[in-house]
Design an enzyme around this catalytic site. Structure first.
Site, PDB file in Angstrom:
ATOM      1  N   LYS A  11       0.849  -1.204   0.000  1.00 17.93           N
ATOM      2  CA  LYS A  11       0.000   0.000   0.000  1.00 17.93           C
ATOM      3  C   LYS A  11       0.870   1.234   0.000  1.00 17.93           C
ATOM      4  O   LYS A  11       2.032   1.214   0.423  1.00 17.93           O
ATOM      5  CB  LYS A  11      -0.929   0.019   1.215  1.00 17.93           C
ATOM      6  CG  LYS A  11      -0.271   0.004   2.599  1.00 17.93           C
ATOM      7  CD  LYS A  11       0.188   1.346   3.144  1.00 17.93           C
ATOM      8  CE  LYS A  11       0.926   1.226   4.466  1.00 17.93           C
ATOM      9  NZ  LYS A  11       1.669   2.412   4.876  1.00 17.93           N
ATOM     10  N   VAL A  99      11.314  -4.557   2.653  1.00 16.07           N
ATOM     11  CA  VAL A  99      11.155  -4.866   4.081  1.00 16.07           C
ATOM     12  C   VAL A  99      11.452  -3.588   4.878  1.00 16.07           C
ATOM     13  O   VAL A  99      12.420  -2.882   4.580  1.00 16.07           O
ATOM     14  CB  VAL A  99      12.123  -6.008   4.477  1.00 16.07           C
ATOM     15  CG1 VAL A  99      12.062  -6.271   5.978  1.00 16.07           C
ATOM     16  CG2 VAL A  99      11.781  -7.288   3.703  1.00 16.07           C
ATOM     17  N   GLY A 101       9.920  -0.820   4.748  1.00 18.84           N
ATOM     18  CA  GLY A 101       9.960   0.258   3.757  1.00 18.84           C
ATOM     19  C   GLY A 101       8.794   1.228   3.838  1.00 18.84           C
ATOM     20  O   GLY A 101       8.719   2.161   3.049  1.00 18.84           O
ATOM     21  N   GLY A 105       4.506  -4.301   3.827  1.00 20.90           N
ATOM     22  CA  GLY A 105       4.770  -5.626   3.264  1.00 20.90           C
ATOM     23  C   GLY A 105       4.468  -6.742   4.254  1.00 20.90           C
ATOM     24  O   GLY A 105       3.846  -7.750   3.893  1.00 20.90           O
ATOM     25  N   GLY A 106       4.882  -6.576   5.497  1.00 24.06           N
ATOM     26  CA  GLY A 106       4.622  -7.592   6.522  1.00 24.06           C
ATOM     27  C   GLY A 106       3.129  -7.748   6.767  1.00 24.06           C
ATOM     28  O   GLY A 106       2.620  -8.863   6.923  1.00 24.06           O
ATOM     29  N   ALA A 108       0.793  -7.091   4.566  1.00 29.34           N
ATOM     30  CA  ALA A 108       0.231  -7.726   3.365  1.00 29.34           C
ATOM     31  C   ALA A 108       0.404  -9.244   3.444  1.00 29.34           C
ATOM     32  O   ALA A 108      -0.530 -10.004   3.150  1.00 29.34           O
ATOM     33  CB  ALA A 108       0.922  -7.178   2.120  1.00 29.34           C
ATOM     34  N   ASP A 140      -2.145  -1.976  10.025  1.00 26.88           N
ATOM     35  CA  ASP A 140      -2.241  -1.954   8.560  1.00 26.88           C
ATOM     36  C   ASP A 140      -2.803  -3.238   7.968  1.00 26.88           C
ATOM     37  O   ASP A 140      -3.003  -3.325   6.754  1.00 26.88           O
ATOM     38  CB  ASP A 140      -0.848  -1.712   7.951  1.00 26.88           C
ATOM     39  CG  ASP A 140      -0.399  -0.281   8.101  1.00 26.88           C
ATOM     40  OD1 ASP A 140      -1.256   0.605   8.309  1.00 26.88           O
ATOM     41  OD2 ASP A 140       0.825  -0.045   8.003  1.00 26.88           O
TER      42      ASP A 140
HETATM   43  O1  C5P Z   1       0.300  -2.026  14.294  1.00 25.54           O
HETATM   44  P1  C5P Z   1       1.726  -2.082  13.862  1.00 25.54           P
HETATM   45  O2  C5P Z   1       2.500  -3.167  14.559  1.00 25.54           O
HETATM   46  O3  C5P Z   1       1.899  -2.100  12.377  1.00 25.54           O
HETATM   47  O4  C5P Z   1       2.381  -0.700  14.340  1.00 25.54           O
HETATM   48  C1  C5P Z   1       3.761  -0.571  14.514  1.00 25.54           C
HETATM   49  C2  C5P Z   1       4.060   0.629  15.397  1.00 25.54           C
HETATM   50  O5  C5P Z   1       3.800   1.842  14.698  1.00 25.54           O
HETATM   51  C3  C5P Z   1       3.251   0.743  16.669  1.00 25.54           C
HETATM   52  O6  C5P Z   1       3.810  -0.005  17.701  1.00 25.54           O
HETATM   53  C4  C5P Z   1       3.336   2.243  16.952  1.00 25.54           C
HETATM   54  O7  C5P Z   1       4.569   2.574  17.533  1.00 25.54           O
HETATM   55  C5  C5P Z   1       3.319   2.843  15.555  1.00 25.54           C
HETATM   56  N1  C5P Z   1       1.968   3.240  15.133  1.00 25.54           N
HETATM   57  C6  C5P Z   1       1.368   4.305  15.753  1.00 25.54           C
HETATM   58  N2  C5P Z   1       0.110   4.686  15.370  1.00 25.54           N
HETATM   59  C7  C5P Z   1      -0.549   4.043  14.374  1.00 25.54           C
HETATM   60  C8  C5P Z   1       0.052   2.956  13.713  1.00 25.54           C
HETATM   61  C9  C5P Z   1       1.329   2.573  14.128  1.00 25.54           C
HETATM   62  O8  C5P Z   1       1.939   4.929  16.651  1.00 25.54           O
HETATM   63  N3  C5P Z   1      -1.763   4.444  14.038  1.00 25.54           N
END
Ligand code: C5P
Length: 302
Positions: A11, A99, A101, A105-106, A108, A140
């Site tokens: 995305k 990766v 990036g 990707g993870g 997805a 995501d």
């Molecule tokens: O949910 P995911 O593991 O992809 O998010 C990775 C990190 O990105 C979260 O631990 C957080 O630090 C940050 N994040 C955030 N606010 C979001 C999405 C991600 O602070 N809406």
């Protein structure tokens, strides 16, 4: 079923407006996602009682293969909630998405794993239940299942699909080293002062139905850009260099970076920009991809 092969598209955030950190550590966002035809491939075969992940392609060495990565966790979560302990799978991921990036990707791969294991194990888990599992896995992952174009609020995981006309041509400039999403958000907190609301993206959403790349190009925005540029100043150079190339009508940091995304007015302009961007030493390679495409497990145009 003996083998399921699914595409897991990346995305790009066309707009990402960020507000302050919430008590759970996440930030409230208002974002518009577009799924693009740059995709990993997930091949899923049955394996008695355990989940195994094998990753090949660029950056594969950065991903753990003991099932603790997001792809393995997706399969295990689906089995624990809806299957039985005898179920297992070997998940082979062929990476094309950079990766770390900023292109999810993870997420997805995890979304593709949910769909693939649902089919492989013949569980018949409904779309809303898959969406809930996706949200438990990461902010995501729900969009990665959905695909197309969607407005995301909350952590970016409360989604409303958006109407869109036409096909958009993108070039992605991949950096030599990934950026950590939590680090970029932490830098964002350091640099932004006080509580504030995320701005709306109504104008961006409106131009999506015009089918006009230059109108969309003018609306691209990402509030994480100053933080990412502070951590990696060369991102600023990449964005400026790409924006000045012929036929490039918009430029934006992809998610938390370091990938930079350039919207082009024609496919040929995208090919030309992709050939020029590696003149910068910080650009490791480029990818050309159209969007929007369907989410993980759906057919895409290419
Ligand atoms: O949910 P995911 O593991 O992809 O998010 C990775 C990190 O990105 C979260 O631990 C957080 O630090 C940050 N994040 C955030 N606010 C979001 C999405 C991600 O602070 N809406």
């Amino acid at each position: 079923m003996t083998e399921v092969v699914y595409r897991a598209p990346a995305k790009v955030n066309l707009g990402l407006r960020c507000s302050s950190r919430r008590p759970d550590g996440y930030h409230n966002l208002i974002t518009v996602f577009m799924a693009v035809a740059l995709a990993d491939t997930l091949t899923c075969t049955p394996l008695a009682g355990r989940v195994e992940v094998d990753v090949s392609g660029e950056g594969a060495n950065l991903i753990p293969t003991d099932g603790s990565d997001l792809t393995g966790r997706a399969a295990t979560l689906l089995r624990d909630r809806f299957g039985d302990p005898g179920m297992g799978a070997r998940l082979v991921v062929d990476k094309a998405i950079p990766v770390a990036g900023g292109m999810a990707g993870g997420s997805a791969d995890a979304a593709a794993a949910l769909r693939a294991c649902n089919d492989l194990w013949d569980l018949g888990v409904s779309e809303p239940d898959l969406m809930n599992l996706a949200a438990d896995l990461g902010a995501d992952v729900p969009f990665a299942l959905l695909g197309g174009v969607a407005l995301g609020v909350g952590r970016g995981d409360v989604l409303t699909p958006q109407p869109v006309r036409g096909t958009y041509h993108w070039v992605f400039a991949l950096a030599r080293h990934g950026l950590s999403t939590p680090e970029v958000f932490a830098k964002y907190d350091e640099m932004s002062h006080g509580d504030h609301d995320a701005a709306e993206l109504d104008d961006l959403i409106e131009v999506l139905t015009s089918g006009d790349a230059s109108l969309l190009g003018a609306q691209l925005i990402n509030d994480l850009t100053p933080a990412a540029v502070t951590l990696r100043p060369e991102i600023g150079e990449t964005l400026a260099f790409g924006a000045a190339l012929p036929g490039v009508v918009g430029s934006v940091l992809s998610g938390s970076g370091p990938t930079c995304a350039f919207l082009c007015d024609t496919e040929k302009a995208a090919d030309n920009a992709a050939a020029r961007l590696p003149e910068l030493p910080q650009v490791a390679s480029t990818r050309v991809a159209d969007g929007p495409v369907g989410g993980a497990g759906h057919r895409s145009r290419d």
